[in-house]
Motif scaffolding. Sequence first.
Motif, PDB file in Angstrom:
ATOM      1  N   PHE A   1     -53.704  17.587   9.086  1.00  0.00           N
ATOM      2  CA  PHE A   1     -53.237  18.251   7.870  1.00  0.00           C
ATOM      3  C   PHE A   1     -51.839  17.719   7.560  1.00  0.00           C
ATOM      4  O   PHE A   1     -50.874  18.038   8.241  1.00  0.00           O
ATOM      5  CB  PHE A   1     -53.203  19.765   8.075  1.00  0.00           C
ATOM      6  N   GLU A   2     -51.759  16.884   6.547  1.00  0.00           N
ATOM      7  CA  GLU A   2     -50.495  16.267   6.149  1.00  0.00           C
ATOM      8  C   GLU A   2     -50.116  16.783   4.776  1.00  0.00           C
ATOM      9  O   GLU A   2     -50.966  16.883   3.885  1.00  0.00           O
ATOM     10  CB  GLU A   2     -50.678  14.747   6.119  1.00  0.00           C
ATOM     11  N   TYR A   3     -48.841  17.111   4.587  1.00  0.00           N
ATOM     12  CA  TYR A   3     -48.400  17.607   3.288  1.00  0.00           C
ATOM     13  C   TYR A   3     -46.951  17.211   3.016  1.00  0.00           C
ATOM     14  O   TYR A   3     -46.143  17.081   3.931  1.00  0.00           O
ATOM     15  CB  TYR A   3     -48.572  19.122   3.187  1.00  0.00           C
TER      16      TYR A   3
ATOM     17  N   LEU B   1     -41.078  32.036   7.978  1.00  0.00           N
ATOM     18  CA  LEU B   1     -42.165  31.093   8.252  1.00  0.00           C
ATOM     19  C   LEU B   1     -41.878  30.285   9.507  1.00  0.00           C
ATOM     20  O   LEU B   1     -42.801  29.871  10.206  1.00  0.00           O
ATOM     21  CB  LEU B   1     -42.383  30.155   7.068  1.00  0.00           C
ATOM     22  N   ALA B   2     -40.624  30.032   9.783  1.00  0.00           N
ATOM     23  CA  ALA B   2     -40.202  29.333  11.004  1.00  0.00           C
ATOM     24  C   ALA B   2     -41.033  28.077  11.244  1.00  0.00           C
ATOM     25  O   ALA B   2     -41.548  27.857  12.328  1.00  0.00           O
ATOM     26  CB  ALA B   2     -40.261  30.273  12.202  1.00  0.00           C
ATOM     27  N   SER B   3     -41.181  27.255  10.244  1.00  0.00           N
ATOM     28  CA  SER B   3     -41.974  26.037  10.354  1.00  0.00           C
ATOM     29  C   SER B   3     -41.290  25.029  11.273  1.00  0.00           C
ATOM     30  O   SER B   3     -40.083  24.812  11.164  1.00  0.00           O
ATOM     31  CB  SER B   3     -42.156  25.409   8.969  1.00  0.00           C
ATOM     32  N   PRO B   4     -42.073  24.382  12.152  1.00  0.00           N
ATOM     33  CA  PRO B   4     -41.484  23.323  12.971  1.00  0.00           C
ATOM     34  C   PRO B   4     -41.335  22.019  12.175  1.00  0.00           C
ATOM     35  O   PRO B   4     -40.767  21.060  12.661  1.00  0.00           O
ATOM     36  CB  PRO B   4     -42.496  23.154  14.110  1.00  0.00           C
TER      37      PRO B   4
ATOM     38  N   HIS C   1     -54.126  20.862  12.445  1.00  0.00           N
ATOM     39  CA  HIS C   1     -55.082  21.649  11.671  1.00  0.00           C
ATOM     40  C   HIS C   1     -54.400  22.254  10.451  1.00  0.00           C
ATOM     41  O   HIS C   1     -53.177  22.388  10.395  1.00  0.00           O
ATOM     42  CB  HIS C   1     -55.685  22.769  12.538  1.00  0.00           C
ATOM     43  N   ARG C   2     -55.214  22.660   9.493  1.00  0.00           N
ATOM     44  CA  ARG C   2     -54.770  23.237   8.239  1.00  0.00           C
ATOM     45  C   ARG C   2     -53.859  24.437   8.464  1.00  0.00           C
ATOM     46  O   ARG C   2     -54.085  25.257   9.337  1.00  0.00           O
ATOM     47  CB  ARG C   2     -55.986  23.669   7.429  1.00  0.00           C
ATOM     48  N   SER C   3     -52.848  24.533   7.623  1.00  0.00           N
ATOM     49  CA  SER C   3     -51.948  25.676   7.643  1.00  0.00           C
ATOM     50  C   SER C   3     -52.015  26.367   6.288  1.00  0.00           C
ATOM     51  O   SER C   3     -51.695  25.754   5.276  1.00  0.00           O
ATOM     52  CB  SER C   3     -50.511  25.231   7.910  1.00  0.00           C
ATOM     53  N   PRO C   4     -52.416  27.627   6.262  1.00  0.00           N
ATOM     54  CA  PRO C   4     -52.461  28.334   4.977  1.00  0.00           C
ATOM     55  C   PRO C   4     -51.061  28.615   4.437  1.00  0.00           C
ATOM     56  O   PRO C   4     -50.905  28.968   3.273  1.00  0.00           O
ATOM     57  CB  PRO C   4     -53.187  29.635   5.317  1.00  0.00           C
TER      58      PRO C   4
ATOM     59  N   HIS D   1     -48.451  17.453  -2.190  1.00  0.00           N
ATOM     60  CA  HIS D   1     -49.592  16.596  -1.880  1.00  0.00           C
ATOM     61  C   HIS D   1     -50.102  16.960  -0.496  1.00  0.00           C
ATOM     62  O   HIS D   1     -49.307  17.087   0.444  1.00  0.00           O
ATOM     63  CB  HIS D   1     -49.178  15.127  -1.917  1.00  0.00           C
ATOM     64  N   VAL D   2     -51.419  17.121  -0.382  1.00  0.00           N
ATOM     65  CA  VAL D   2     -52.042  17.563   0.863  1.00  0.00           C
ATOM     66  C   VAL D   2     -53.204  16.640   1.209  1.00  0.00           C
ATOM     67  O   VAL D   2     -54.046  16.336   0.356  1.00  0.00           O
ATOM     68  CB  VAL D   2     -52.579  19.011   0.728  1.00  0.00           C
ATOM     69  N   ARG D   3     -53.225  16.240   2.464  1.00  0.00           N
ATOM     70  CA  ARG D   3     -54.389  15.526   2.991  1.00  0.00           C
ATOM     71  C   ARG D   3     -54.924  16.345   4.151  1.00  0.00           C
ATOM     72  O   ARG D   3     -54.227  16.563   5.143  1.00  0.00           O
ATOM     73  CB  ARG D   3     -54.016  14.121   3.456  1.00  0.00           C
ATOM     74  N   ASP D   4     -56.174  16.821   4.015  1.00  0.00           N
ATOM     75  CA  ASP D   4     -56.765  17.720   5.006  1.00  0.00           C
ATOM     76  C   ASP D   4     -58.155  17.216   5.351  1.00  0.00           C
ATOM     77  O   ASP D   4     -59.093  17.405   4.574  1.00  0.00           O
ATOM     78  CB  ASP D   4     -56.817  19.134   4.435  1.00  0.00           C
ATOM     79  N   ASP D   5     -58.290  16.596   6.509  1.00  0.00           N
ATOM     80  CA  ASP D   5     -59.596  16.032   6.876  1.00  0.00           C
ATOM     81  C   ASP D   5     -60.597  17.077   7.337  1.00  0.00           C
ATOM     82  O   ASP D   5     -61.726  16.752   7.686  1.00  0.00           O
ATOM     83  CB  ASP D   5     -59.449  14.932   7.923  1.00  0.00           C
ATOM     84  N   GLU D   6     -60.200  18.365   7.295  1.00  0.00           N
ATOM     85  CA  GLU D   6     -61.120  19.455   7.630  1.00  0.00           C
ATOM     86  C   GLU D   6     -61.546  20.249   6.395  1.00  0.00           C
ATOM     87  O   GLU D   6     -62.202  21.279   6.525  1.00  0.00           O
ATOM     88  CB  GLU D   6     -60.464  20.402   8.641  1.00  0.00           C
TER      89      GLU D   6
END
Length: 129
Positions: free
Chosen positions: A2-4, A36-39, A61-64, A85-90
Motif C-alpha cells: 500500500f503506497e500513497y 494518528l501517530a503515523s510512522p 497492507h492497506r490503511s484506512p 495517489h494510492v497504489r494498493d495491490d490488495e
Amino acid sequence: MFEYHGWVTVRESTGDDEDGRLARIVDELRAYVAELASPYLLDLRRMNGEPFIHLGGHANHRSPDVAELLAHVGAVAPGSYGLVHVRDDEDPGYENEVRVLRLVRGVVTVHTETLLSPCVPALEDPYMP
C-alpha cells in the motif's frame, strides 16, 4: 503493498476566512494528525501563511487512515482541496492501477490515475517466471 503520496490545502471555506475560524480548525486538525501517530510522512504545517497537510507512506497492507483523514478534513474544513495517489495491490479489481483520492468542497471521490496506470506495463515489467 500500500503506497500513497499526497497533499491537502486546508481551507475553512471556499470564501474568505473573515472571523479566524481557520486557526481553530488547524489546531483541531493538528491534534487529529498527532492521534494518528503515523510512522510514515504525515505533516501539517504552514507555508507562506497557508496550512497544508502532506502525507506519504509504503506499508505492507492497506490503511484506512488515508481515506479517513481526507474525509475528516473535508468535514471540518469543506473549502479544502487536494489529491492523494494510492497504489494498493490488495484492492480487488484495481490491483494494477494507481488510484487518486480527490478532496474538493468536502467530498472525497476516487479516480484512476491514467498517467501511471496500468502499473504493468507502465511502471513495471510483466512477471516472467
